[in-house]
Design a protein around this motif. Structure first.
Motif, short mmCIF file in Angstrom:
data_model
loop_
_atom_site.label_atom_id
_atom_site.label_comp_id
_atom_site.label_asym_id
_atom_site.label_seq_id
_atom_site.Cartn_x
_atom_site.Cartn_y
_atom_site.Cartn_z
N GLU A 26 0.82 -1.21 0.00
CA GLU A 26 0.00 0.00 0.00
C GLU A 26 0.86 1.26 0.00
OE1 GLU A 26 -3.92 -1.78 2.27
OE2 GLU A 26 -2.42 -0.74 3.47
N GLU A 27 2.02 1.19 0.62
CA GLU A 27 2.90 2.35 0.72
C GLU A 27 3.74 2.57 -0.54
OE1 GLU A 27 6.63 3.76 3.48
OE2 GLU A 27 5.01 2.65 4.44
N HIS A 28 4.16 1.49 -1.21
CA HIS A 28 5.14 1.62 -2.28
C HIS A 28 4.64 1.28 -3.68
CE1 HIS A 28 8.39 2.45 0.51
NE2 HIS A 28 7.94 1.47 1.26
N CYS A 29 3.53 0.61 -3.81
CA CYS A 29 3.03 0.20 -5.12
C CYS A 29 1.97 1.18 -5.62
CB CYS A 29 2.47 -1.22 -5.05
SG CYS A 29 3.75 -2.45 -4.71
N PRO A 30 1.67 1.13 -6.92
CA PRO A 30 0.65 2.04 -7.45
C PRO A 30 -0.69 1.85 -6.73
CG PRO A 30 1.82 0.92 -9.23
CD PRO A 30 2.25 0.28 -7.95
N PRO A 31 -1.41 2.95 -6.54
CA PRO A 31 -2.72 2.86 -5.88
C PRO A 31 -3.66 1.92 -6.63
CG PRO A 31 -2.06 5.15 -6.16
CD PRO A 31 -1.07 4.32 -6.92
N GLY A 32 -4.41 1.16 -5.89
CA GLY A 32 -5.43 0.30 -6.48
C GLY A 32 -4.98 -1.09 -6.87
N VAL A 33 -3.69 -1.41 -6.79
CA VAL A 33 -3.26 -2.76 -7.18
C VAL A 33 -3.68 -3.81 -6.16
CG1 VAL A 33 -1.31 -2.02 -8.62
CG2 VAL A 33 -0.92 -2.57 -6.22
N LEU A 34 -3.87 -3.39 -4.90
CA LEU A 34 -4.28 -4.32 -3.86
C LEU A 34 -5.62 -3.85 -3.30
CD1 LEU A 34 -3.66 -6.77 -2.06
CD2 LEU A 34 -2.39 -5.24 -0.56
N PRO A 35 -6.67 -4.65 -3.46
CA PRO A 35 -7.97 -4.26 -2.90
C PRO A 35 -7.91 -4.17 -1.37
CG PRO A 35 -8.17 -6.21 -4.32
CD PRO A 35 -6.71 -5.94 -4.14
N SER A 36 -8.85 -3.44 -0.80
CA SER A 36 -8.93 -3.35 0.66
C SER A 36 -9.16 -4.74 1.24
CB SER A 36 -10.10 -2.44 1.06
OG SER A 36 -11.34 -3.07 0.75
N GLU A 37 -8.90 -4.88 2.53
CA GLU A 37 -9.08 -6.18 3.17
C GLU A 37 -10.53 -6.66 3.04
OE1 GLU A 37 -7.01 -6.72 7.02
OE2 GLU A 37 -6.15 -4.75 6.61
N GLU A 38 -11.48 -5.73 3.13
CA GLU A 38 -12.89 -6.09 2.99
C GLU A 38 -13.17 -6.60 1.58
OE1 GLU A 38 -11.88 -3.00 4.16
OE2 GLU A 38 -12.14 -3.51 6.28
N MET A 39 -12.60 -5.94 0.58
CA MET A 39 -12.81 -6.37 -0.80
C MET A 39 -12.14 -7.73 -1.06
SD MET A 39 -12.60 -2.93 -3.13
CE MET A 39 -12.92 -3.86 -4.63
N VAL A 40 -10.98 -7.95 -0.47
CA VAL A 40 -10.30 -9.25 -0.63
C VAL A 40 -11.20 -10.36 -0.08
CG1 VAL A 40 -8.36 -10.66 0.17
CG2 VAL A 40 -7.95 -8.36 -0.68
N ASN A 41 -11.85 -10.09 1.05
CA ASN A 41 -12.75 -11.10 1.62
C ASN A 41 -13.86 -11.45 0.64
OD1 ASN A 41 -11.32 -11.19 4.01
ND2 ASN A 41 -12.66 -9.78 5.08
N GLY A 42 -14.39 -10.46 -0.08
CA GLY A 42 -15.45 -10.72 -1.05
C GLY A 42 -14.96 -11.31 -2.35
N LEU A 43 -13.80 -10.86 -2.82
CA LEU A 43 -13.27 -11.31 -4.11
C LEU A 43 -12.58 -12.67 -4.02
CD1 LEU A 43 -11.74 -7.94 -5.34
CD2 LEU A 43 -13.77 -9.07 -6.26
N TYR A 44 -11.79 -12.87 -2.98
CA TYR A 44 -10.97 -14.08 -2.85
C TYR A 44 -11.47 -15.01 -1.75
CZ TYR A 44 -7.53 -11.64 -5.77
OH TYR A 44 -6.89 -10.99 -6.80
N GLY A 45 -11.84 -14.44 -0.62
CA GLY A 45 -12.27 -15.20 0.54
C GLY A 45 -11.61 -14.66 1.80
N PRO A 46 -12.03 -15.14 2.97
CA PRO A 46 -11.53 -14.58 4.23
C PRO A 46 -10.26 -15.24 4.79
CG PRO A 46 -13.31 -16.10 4.66
CD PRO A 46 -13.14 -16.03 3.15
N GLY A 47 -9.75 -16.25 4.15
CA GLY A 47 -8.62 -17.01 4.71
C GLY A 47 -7.27 -16.38 4.46
N LEU A 48 -6.27 -16.91 5.16
CA LEU A 48 -4.90 -16.44 5.00
C LEU A 48 -4.40 -16.63 3.57
CD1 LEU A 48 -3.33 -17.77 8.32
CD2 LEU A 48 -3.88 -15.39 7.75
#
Length: 81
Positions: A26-48
Motif C-alpha cells: 500500500e505504501e510503495h506500489c501504485p494505488p489500487g493494485v491491492l484491494p482493501s481487506e474487505e474487498m479481498v474477503n469478497g473477491l478471494y475469501g476470508p482465509g490467510l
C-alpha cells in the motif's frame, strides 16, 4: 521432533506477516493494485491463503505496470554533439 512440528507456523504469525506485506504494498506500489481487506474477503475469501493470493496478484500487477511504463517512455535524446 518431526518435520510437521518444525514447519508449523501459527496463524497469528502468518496474519502478522501478511499485514506487514500488505502495508508495504500500500505504501510503495501504485494505488489500487491491492484491494482493501474487505474487498479481498469478497473477491478471494476470508482465509490467510486468500489474502496471500490477493497480495501475489498485486505484486504481479505492479510489475506489469512498471514494465509498461518503461516501454512507453522513449529513450532520452543524446546530448553528445
Amino acid at each position: 521432533m518431526n518435520v510437521s512440528s518444525v514447519m508449523k507456523i501459527e496463524a497469528a504469525e502468518c496474519r502478522a506477516a501478511l499485514t506487514l506485506i500488505r502495508r508495504t504494498i500500500e505504501e510503495h506500489c501504485p494505488p489500487g493494485v491491492l484491494p482493501s481487506e474487505e474487498m479481498v474477503n469478497g473477491l478471494y475469501g476470508p482465509g490467510l491463503m486468500d489474502e496471500a493470493e490477493a497480495i501475489a496478484a498485486a505484486i504481479l500487477s505492479t510489475i506489469d505496470k512498471l514494465q509498461l511504463r518503461s516501454i512507453d517512455k522513449p529513450p532520452a535524446p543524446s546530448t553528445k554533439s
